[in-house]
Scaffold this active site. Structure first.
Site, PDB file in Angstrom:
ATOM      1  CG  HIS A   1      20.077 -54.472 -12.213  1.00  0.00           C
ATOM      2  ND1 HIS A   1      19.634 -53.171 -12.215  1.00  0.00           N
ATOM      3  CD2 HIS A   1      20.851 -54.607 -13.319  1.00  0.00           C
ATOM      4  CE1 HIS A   1      20.093 -52.559 -13.287  1.00  0.00           C
ATOM      5  NE2 HIS A   1      20.841 -53.398 -13.972  1.00  0.00           N
TER       6      HIS A   1
ATOM      7  CG  HIS B   1      24.643 -47.877 -14.476  1.00  0.00           C
ATOM      8  ND1 HIS B   1      24.130 -46.727 -15.040  1.00  0.00           N
ATOM      9  CD2 HIS B   1      24.263 -48.894 -15.286  1.00  0.00           C
ATOM     10  CE1 HIS B   1      23.459 -47.048 -16.129  1.00  0.00           C
ATOM     11  NE2 HIS B   1      23.519 -48.350 -16.307  1.00  0.00           N
TER      12      HIS B   1
HETATM   13  O1  G3P Z   1      23.125 -56.213 -17.295  1.00  0.00           O
HETATM   14  C1  G3P Z   1      21.799 -55.826 -17.365  1.00  0.00           C
HETATM   15  C2  G3P Z   1      21.616 -54.351 -17.205  1.00  0.00           C
HETATM   16  O2  G3P Z   1      22.384 -53.924 -16.132  1.00  0.00           O
HETATM   17  C3  G3P Z   1      21.982 -53.570 -18.452  1.00  0.00           C
HETATM   18  O3  G3P Z   1      21.639 -52.236 -18.346  1.00  0.00           O
HETATM   19  O4  G3P Z   1      22.079 -49.873 -17.947  1.00  0.00           O
HETATM   20  O5  G3P Z   1      21.334 -51.311 -16.051  1.00  0.00           O
HETATM   21  O6  G3P Z   1      23.630 -51.549 -16.983  1.00  0.00           O
HETATM   22  P1  G3P Z   1      22.209 -51.210 -17.276  1.00  0.00           P
HETATM   23 MG    MG Z   2      24.372 -53.231 -15.832  1.00  0.00          MG
END
Ligand code: G3P
Ligand code: MG
Length: 244
Positions: free
Chosen positions: A6, A48
């Site tokens: 992630h 992000h």
């Molecule tokens: O793609 C999964 C996750 O990244 C979605 O939430 O806020 O971490 O981008 P966020």
């Molecule tokens: Mg994400």
């Protein structure tokens, strides 16, 4: 056991940077997840938050800064001194690195109101076409159905995943609208019943952001296909235990 890094391996390197993506390659991850927005001069960049404040030495909205301004920021120091001078990555740089390191990329199309959905998707599409990215090496995801519809229209051969926090009752309708490959949801709100329902309808089921493998043991039995985690390295011993 399928684990996606992630924002790269964001527990070991500053999130969404080439350093974090290199870490994923070092650890042998197959997939990375990245968040993409547009700079003021309409370059897709990997970050992000709506603002650069949390993950850089600057401040302000990503959409208000040119690529040159964004590149002037240090994106590593907030994380650790050893990452000093890490720069924001463009989508293009990320895809080139991914191709080089044989990483597959989940491109999350990040929409913050009042972003122009069409423009962001169009610019992402252009990067992918210009680089001649193999469709099998990427997956689009978004909380925004319109963004995924545009991508379906322009690049139908690239798989699409719809993001939810909680899976809503009309999920199947939305998934059908974009001929989705996968549904991605927050693991905290997933139940066995909902997981089985999604799987019965033929979709891949991905969960974010599960960082404690022991908390999600039973999710694999429910049929979850992929955990999206900041700590993919934590799943190593679980895999070994399951194989033993
Ligand atoms: O793609 C999964 C996750 O990244 C979605 O939430 O806020 O971490 O981008 P966020
Ligand atoms: Mg994400």
């Amino acid at each position: 056991m399928n684990i996606m890094a992630h924002r790269g391996v964001s527990s070991l390197a500053p999130e969404n940077t080439l350093a974090a993506f290199n870490k994923a390659a070092e650890l042998g991850c197959e997939w990375i997840e990245i968040d993409v927005q547009l700079s003021f001069d309409q370059v897709p960049v990997v970050i992000h938050d709506q603002c650069v404040d949390r993950c850089s030495d600057g401040n302000g909205a990503v959409s208000s800064m040119t690529l040159a301004s964004l590149k002037s920021l240090d994106m590593g120091l907030w994380f650790a001194d050893t990452f000093k001078n890490e720069r924001i990555a463009t989508l293009q740089e990320t895809l080139l690195l991914a191709a080089d390191k044989h990483l597959k990329v989940n491109i999350e199309i990040k929409i913050y109101a009042p972003d122009n959905v069409f423009l962001l998707c169009e610019k992402i599409k252009k990067v992918i076409i210009d680089l001649e990215v193999d469709p099998s090496q990427i997956l689009f995801s978004s909380f925004n159905v319109e963004a995924l519809k545009l991508m379906q229209f322009w690049l139908p051969q690239v798989r699409r995943g719809l993001l939810f926090k909680v899976i809503p009752d009309n999920a199947l309708l939305l998934l059908a609208q974009i001929d989705a490959y996968s549904l991605h949801c927050n693991y905290l709100f997933l139940t066995g019943k909902k997981a089985k329902w999604v799987k019965q309808h033929g979709y891949q089921l991905y969960c974010y952001t599960a960082d404690v493998p022991e908390q999600v043991y039973q999710y694999w039995e429910w049929g979850v296909d992929m955990m999206i985690s900041n700590v993919p390295q934590a799943y190593r011993h679980i895999d070994d235990e399951l194989k033993a």
